[in-house]
Scaffold this motif. Structure first.
Motif: not given
Length: 268
Positions: A21-25, A27-28, A30-39
């Motif tokens: 669960l920790y690994v997938l959360v 990963r989720n 990191k993928v969602r906010y990769r390159g995002s300014f405000l995250g």
């Protein structure tokens, strides 16, 4: 000896599930906010903009239901919006989680439920970092009570349980019905309209109120508003109603998901 082995086996399964669960959360997120300014703080943009819009249109009309204070209405609308947005985002992402990881499930033996649960978990982290501090500050300013600040976690726990139950149900159903996302958008819209998001629950006619009370999000929204905005001690009736309805939704979602699970691999 046998009981000891069983206990160790259960503990190992729980530990293994928690680690996955920790690994997938992570990963989720990191993928969602990769390159995002405000995250994760992008999650605040939509409810803040919509709150401003509702305040401009309905603020003077509904302020009388919130001690004649537009500020109170603004906070009430913001609370409703962050709850419905959390529900919409977490369950919609959970819906496609099993089908989206079908190739991985065909290669590696994993607990299937870990995928919808991890999407809800990622949204919980986003909520805790972005929205919860605002709610806690408002609660402290209004109530000056540590009890209220701690009690706020109970309806938020209910919200997490509701989203997990619905997420398990819709992701299992999506394996069989691939048109479900289009229909689910309509369901979310109905839940949004039938929840006291931008309007006070007091304006709902008694004949309609019974049907709206079937919406599991309504007691959660009302409970959070009572704890955060009323300035009084938490209403245990509202909290109990929110927790009970959420537990029912979780059990129903879990039962349906595990009843269908044996058929998943043939369709992924």
């Amino acid at each position: 000896m046998i009981l000891s082995l069983k206990d160790n086996s259960v503990w190992w399964q729980v530990q293994h599930y928690s680690e996955l669960l920790y690994v997938l959360v992570v990963r989720n997120l990191k993928v969602r906010y990769r390159g995002s300014f405000l995250g994760v703080y992008w999650s605040l943009l939509n409810p803040l903009m919509m709150t401003g819009l509702y305040a401009a249109i309905f603020g003077t009309v509904f302020a009388s239901y919130y001690k004649n204070s537009i500020i109170n209405y603004v906070m009430a609308a913001f609370t409703g919006l962050v709850i419905i947005n959390f529900f919409s985002a977490s369950t919609s992402q959970a819906l496609a989680s099993v089908v989206g990881n079908g190739a991985l499930l065909n290669k590696i033996r994993l607990p299937v439920s870990i995928f919808p649960v991890s999407t809800v978990g990622a949204n919980v982290f986003q909520f805790v970092v972005g929205v919860l501090p605002i709610l806690e500050i408002v609660t402290f300013v209004k109530s000056h009570s540590l009890i209220n600040m701690l009690a706020l976690f109970l309806p938020l726990l209910a919200l997490t349980l509701v989203c997990t139950g619905v997420g398990l149900f819709v992701c299992g159903l999506y394996v069989f019905f691939r048109d479900l996302p289009y229909f689910y958008e309509l369901i979310v819209f109905v839940l949004w309209i039938s929840s006291p998001v931008f309007y006070p629950a007091a304006i709902v006619p008694e004949k309609v109120k019974f049907f709206l009370n079937l919406n599991p999000l309504s007691p959660i929204i009302e409970s959070i508003r009572q704890i955060a905005l009323s300035g009084t001690l938490p209403d245990l009736t509202l909290i109990w109603g929110a927790l009970l309805s959420s537990a029912i939704v979780l059990v129903m979602g879990w039962v349906c998901f595990h009843g269908w699970r044996s058929q998943f691999m043939d369709l992924l």
